[in-house]
Design a protein around this motif. Structure first.
Motif, mmCIF file in Angstrom:
data_model
loop_
_atom_site.group_PDB
_atom_site.id
_atom_site.type_symbol
_atom_site.label_atom_id
_atom_site.label_comp_id
_atom_site.label_asym_id
_atom_site.label_seq_id
_atom_site.Cartn_x
_atom_site.Cartn_y
_atom_site.Cartn_z
ATOM 1 N N MET A 162 -6.327 -138.445 91.234
ATOM 2 C CA MET A 162 -7.653 -138.646 90.656
ATOM 3 C C MET A 162 -8.434 -139.692 91.444
ATOM 4 O O MET A 162 -9.642 -139.555 91.661
ATOM 5 N N LYS A 163 -7.749 -140.745 91.881
ATOM 6 C CA LYS A 163 -8.406 -141.775 92.676
ATOM 7 C C LYS A 163 -8.918 -141.218 94.003
ATOM 8 O O LYS A 163 -9.845 -141.764 94.601
ATOM 9 N N GLN A 164 -8.300 -140.117 94.444
ATOM 10 C CA GLN A 164 -8.706 -139.487 95.696
ATOM 11 C C GLN A 164 -9.691 -138.340 95.481
ATOM 12 O O GLN A 164 -10.044 -137.631 96.411
ATOM 13 N N GLY A 165 -10.125 -138.161 94.215
ATOM 14 C CA GLY A 165 -11.162 -137.183 93.930
ATOM 15 C C GLY A 165 -10.729 -135.927 93.210
ATOM 16 O O GLY A 165 -11.566 -135.082 92.872
ATOM 17 N N SER A 166 -9.444 -135.756 92.942
ATOM 18 C CA SER A 166 -8.979 -134.552 92.248
ATOM 19 C C SER A 166 -9.458 -134.540 90.797
ATOM 20 O O SER A 166 -9.516 -135.583 90.146
ATOM 21 N N VAL A 167 -9.786 -133.363 90.307
ATOM 22 C CA VAL A 167 -10.220 -133.188 88.918
ATOM 23 C C VAL A 167 -9.229 -132.256 88.217
ATOM 24 O O VAL A 167 -9.102 -131.082 88.576
ATOM 25 N N TYR A 168 -8.519 -132.783 87.254
ATOM 26 C CA TYR A 168 -7.530 -132.011 86.511
ATOM 27 C C TYR A 168 -8.144 -131.467 85.223
ATOM 28 O O TYR A 168 -9.049 -132.064 84.637
ATOM 29 N N LYS A 169 -7.616 -130.354 84.801
ATOM 30 C CA LYS A 169 -7.953 -129.788 83.498
ATOM 31 C C LYS A 169 -6.665 -129.600 82.715
ATOM 32 O O LYS A 169 -5.566 -129.618 83.296
ATOM 33 N N THR A 170 -6.794 -129.439 81.421
ATOM 34 C CA THR A 170 -5.610 -129.225 80.586
ATOM 35 C C THR A 170 -5.741 -127.908 79.841
ATOM 36 O O THR A 170 -6.839 -127.399 79.619
ATOM 37 N N ALA A 171 -4.589 -127.351 79.460
ATOM 38 C CA ALA A 171 -4.555 -126.104 78.694
ATOM 39 C C ALA A 171 -3.574 -126.270 77.546
ATOM 40 O O ALA A 171 -2.571 -126.990 77.665
ATOM 41 N N GLN A 172 -3.866 -125.634 76.439
ATOM 42 C CA GLN A 172 -3.021 -125.755 75.261
ATOM 43 C C GLN A 172 -1.674 -125.082 75.476
ATOM 44 O O GLN A 172 -1.507 -124.230 76.354
ATOM 45 N N ILE A 173 -0.709 -125.474 74.687
ATOM 46 C CA ILE A 173 0.611 -124.865 74.732
ATOM 47 C C ILE A 173 0.489 -123.421 74.216
ATOM 48 O O ILE A 173 -0.049 -123.194 73.125
ATOM 49 N N PRO A 174 0.974 -122.434 74.959
ATOM 50 C CA PRO A 174 0.855 -121.036 74.511
ATOM 51 C C PRO A 174 1.648 -120.788 73.230
ATOM 52 O O PRO A 174 2.715 -121.380 73.019
ATOM 53 N N PRO A 175 1.169 -119.904 72.369
ATOM 54 C CA PRO A 175 1.894 -119.582 71.132
ATOM 55 C C PRO A 175 3.343 -119.159 71.363
ATOM 56 O O PRO A 175 4.213 -119.455 70.540
ATOM 57 N N ASN A 176 3.617 -118.487 72.476
ATOM 58 C CA ASN A 176 4.987 -118.036 72.735
ATOM 59 C C ASN A 176 5.971 -119.195 72.859
ATOM 60 O O ASN A 176 7.150 -119.050 72.512
ATOM 61 N N GLU A 177 5.499 -120.348 73.360
ATOM 62 C CA GLU A 177 6.386 -121.502 73.464
ATOM 63 C C GLU A 177 6.748 -122.024 72.075
ATOM 64 O O GLU A 177 7.883 -122.443 71.829
ATOM 65 N N PHE A 178 5.787 -122.003 71.175
ATOM 66 C CA PHE A 178 6.082 -122.383 69.787
ATOM 67 C C PHE A 178 7.013 -121.367 69.133
ATOM 68 O O PHE A 178 7.919 -121.744 68.375
ATOM 69 N N LYS A 179 6.803 -120.100 69.422
ATOM 70 C CA LYS A 179 7.670 -119.068 68.840
ATOM 71 C C LYS A 179 9.126 -119.303 69.212
ATOM 72 O O LYS A 179 10.027 -119.146 68.378
ATOM 73 N N LYS A 180 9.370 -119.679 70.467
ATOM 74 C CA LYS A 180 10.742 -119.940 70.907
ATOM 75 C C LYS A 180 11.362 -121.060 70.084
ATOM 76 O O LYS A 180 12.508 -120.969 69.634
ATOM 77 N N LYS A 181 10.605 -122.145 69.901
ATOM 78 C CA LYS A 181 11.127 -123.285 69.140
ATOM 79 C C LYS A 181 11.344 -122.920 67.676
ATOM 80 O O LYS A 181 12.368 -123.268 67.076
ATOM 81 N N PHE A 182 10.382 -122.237 67.094
ATOM 82 C CA PHE A 182 10.498 -121.877 65.682
ATOM 83 C C PHE A 182 11.646 -120.891 65.468
ATOM 84 O O PHE A 182 12.362 -120.960 64.465
ATOM 85 N N ARG A 183 11.854 -119.998 66.419
ATOM 86 C CA ARG A 183 12.955 -119.038 66.324
ATOM 87 C C ARG A 183 14.300 -119.773 66.391
ATOM 88 O O ARG A 183 15.238 -119.442 65.645
ATOM 89 N N GLN A 184 14.393 -120.785 67.258
ATOM 90 C CA GLN A 184 15.609 -121.593 67.336
ATOM 91 C C GLN A 184 15.896 -122.276 66.000
ATOM 92 O O GLN A 184 17.044 -122.306 65.535
ATOM 93 N N CYS A 185 14.848 -122.812 65.395
ATOM 94 C CA CYS A 185 15.016 -123.476 64.099
ATOM 95 C C CYS A 185 15.513 -122.491 63.042
ATOM 96 O O CYS A 185 16.397 -122.814 62.236
ATOM 97 N N ALA A 186 14.934 -121.311 63.061
ATOM 98 C CA ALA A 186 15.350 -120.285 62.092
ATOM 99 C C ALA A 186 16.803 -119.895 62.312
ATOM 100 O O ALA A 186 17.586 -119.791 61.349
ATOM 101 N N ASP A 187 17.179 -119.686 63.560
ATOM 102 C CA ASP A 187 18.559 -119.284 63.875
ATOM 103 C C ASP A 187 19.558 -120.374 63.511
ATOM 104 O O ASP A 187 20.692 -120.095 63.093
ATOM 105 N N ASN A 188 19.147 -121.634 63.666
ATOM 106 C CA ASN A 188 20.024 -122.776 63.355
ATOM 107 C C ASN A 188 19.905 -123.250 61.915
ATOM 108 O O ASN A 188 20.552 -124.228 61.529
ATOM 109 N N LYS A 189 19.048 -122.550 61.152
ATOM 110 C CA LYS A 189 18.793 -122.909 59.747
ATOM 111 C C LYS A 189 18.340 -124.376 59.614
ATOM 112 O O LYS A 189 18.771 -125.117 58.738
ATOM 113 N N GLU A 190 17.441 -124.774 60.511
ATOM 114 C CA GLU A 190 16.889 -126.115 60.506
ATOM 115 C C GLU A 190 15.513 -126.120 59.843
ATOM 116 O O GLU A 190 14.765 -125.146 59.935
ATOM 117 N N THR A 191 15.193 -127.246 59.228
ATOM 118 C CA THR A 191 13.825 -127.507 58.810
ATOM 119 C C THR A 191 13.091 -128.103 60.004
ATOM 120 O O THR A 191 13.607 -129.007 60.676
#
Length: 287
Positions: A52-81
């Motif tokens: 950034m100090k050298q002039g680069s401009v970064y942007k950000t993007a949200q976490i895709p729903p599929n990444e959440f699905k993987k985590k939530f599926r793991q919780c379901a399989d492990n019977k975790e809250t």
């Protein structure tokens, strides 16, 4: 049933805390041109700040729903809250991604126990909420107790932020070219806080020392029982200022539990190198 604390990399918690409290962290996406990186995994904040100090401009993007699905599926399989403690919906679409994923996964796993919390917090404001929840989960506290604490911390978290150079806010489209130019000429430093989940400038002062002194006064005005709290200081490649603020807080408020952390790629890419922020509660926690 075990409780998994899930969050995103916007929380900016130090890696040792993440490890010690077994916090699950999903990385925000960081984009430079057509290249995409995972915050804290395939790129670190110091590389971002250097570029950034050298002039680069970064942007950000949200976490895709599929990444959440993987985590939530793991919780379901492990019977975790699972409790997902999210970055402010006023600053990112990640919270909405998690809701979409949860709704879709629950069709597959009707007994899935996932609670999604929009903290309306950012950086270590969010991080302190996550840390409180993770400590309680490790102590074996109930889901209801943890959610009560998360709600209180989210609603009473103060974020006091100052940026070193308005040029970075201009590059990210957050101030006009004129404001950045004049601010640079006059050495104007804004003080920003978070209101209803969004970054809002509320004061401007000339000079770094005046800004730091004013931040201390704001902490005094808004903070309650500061000596009993964990207070966080985040910096964007300005450890010297962070340490100075820590010492001032220790001396003035007799605080001993103060965390210093480097502001991560996601937040840092928007506010720029030299940014520092202080996070604390404006009410004494009953929990």
């Amino acid at each position: 049933m075990s409780i998994r604390i899930l969050t995103d990399s916007n929380c900016d918690l130090p890696s040792d805390i993440i490890h010690d409290y077994d916090i699950d962290v999903l990385p925000i996406l960081i984009c430079l041109g057509d290249k995409e990186y995972e915050d804290g995994i395939t790129i670190d904040s110091y590389e971002v700040y250097k570029n950034m100090k050298q002039g680069s401009v970064y942007k950000t993007a949200q976490i895709p729903p599929n990444e959440f699905k993987k985590k939530f599926r793991q919780c379901a399989d492990n019977k975790e809250t699972c409790i997902y403690i999210a970055f402010s919906s006023g600053l990112s679409g990640t919270y909405q991604s998690s809701i979409l994923a949860k709704n879709e996964i629950q069709e597959e796993y009707p007994d899935l126990d996932v609670t999604v919390i929009d903290t309306k917090c950012a950086c270590m404001g969010q991080g302190l909420v996550v840390l409180k929840a993770a400590k309680m989960a490790k102590e074996g506290r109930s889901k209801e107790e943890i959610l009560e604490a998360v709600k209180f911390y989210s609603e009473h978290m103060e974020h006091i932020v100052t940026v070193e150079d308005l040029e970075y806010l201009y590059r990210g489209g957050r101030v006009s070219r004129t404001s950045a130019f004049i601010g640079g000429l006059l050495n104007v430093k804004p003080i920003i806080d978070v209101r209803d989940g969004k970054l809002v400038p509320f004061e401007k002062l000339r000079g770094r020392n005046k800004v730091i002194k004013r931040i201390m006064d704001i902490v005094d005005e808004r903070g309650k029982s500061l000596e009993k709290q964990t207070i966080a200081i985040a910096h964007a490649d300005d450890l010297e200022t962070a340490i100075k603020i820590k010492e001032m807080i220790e001396e003035r408020f007799k605080c001993r539990d103060i965390l210093i952390t480097v502001m991560g790629c996601a937040i840092g890419s928007h506010v720029g190198p030299g940014t520092v922020a202080v996070f604390f509660l404006n009410e004494e926690s009953p929990i």
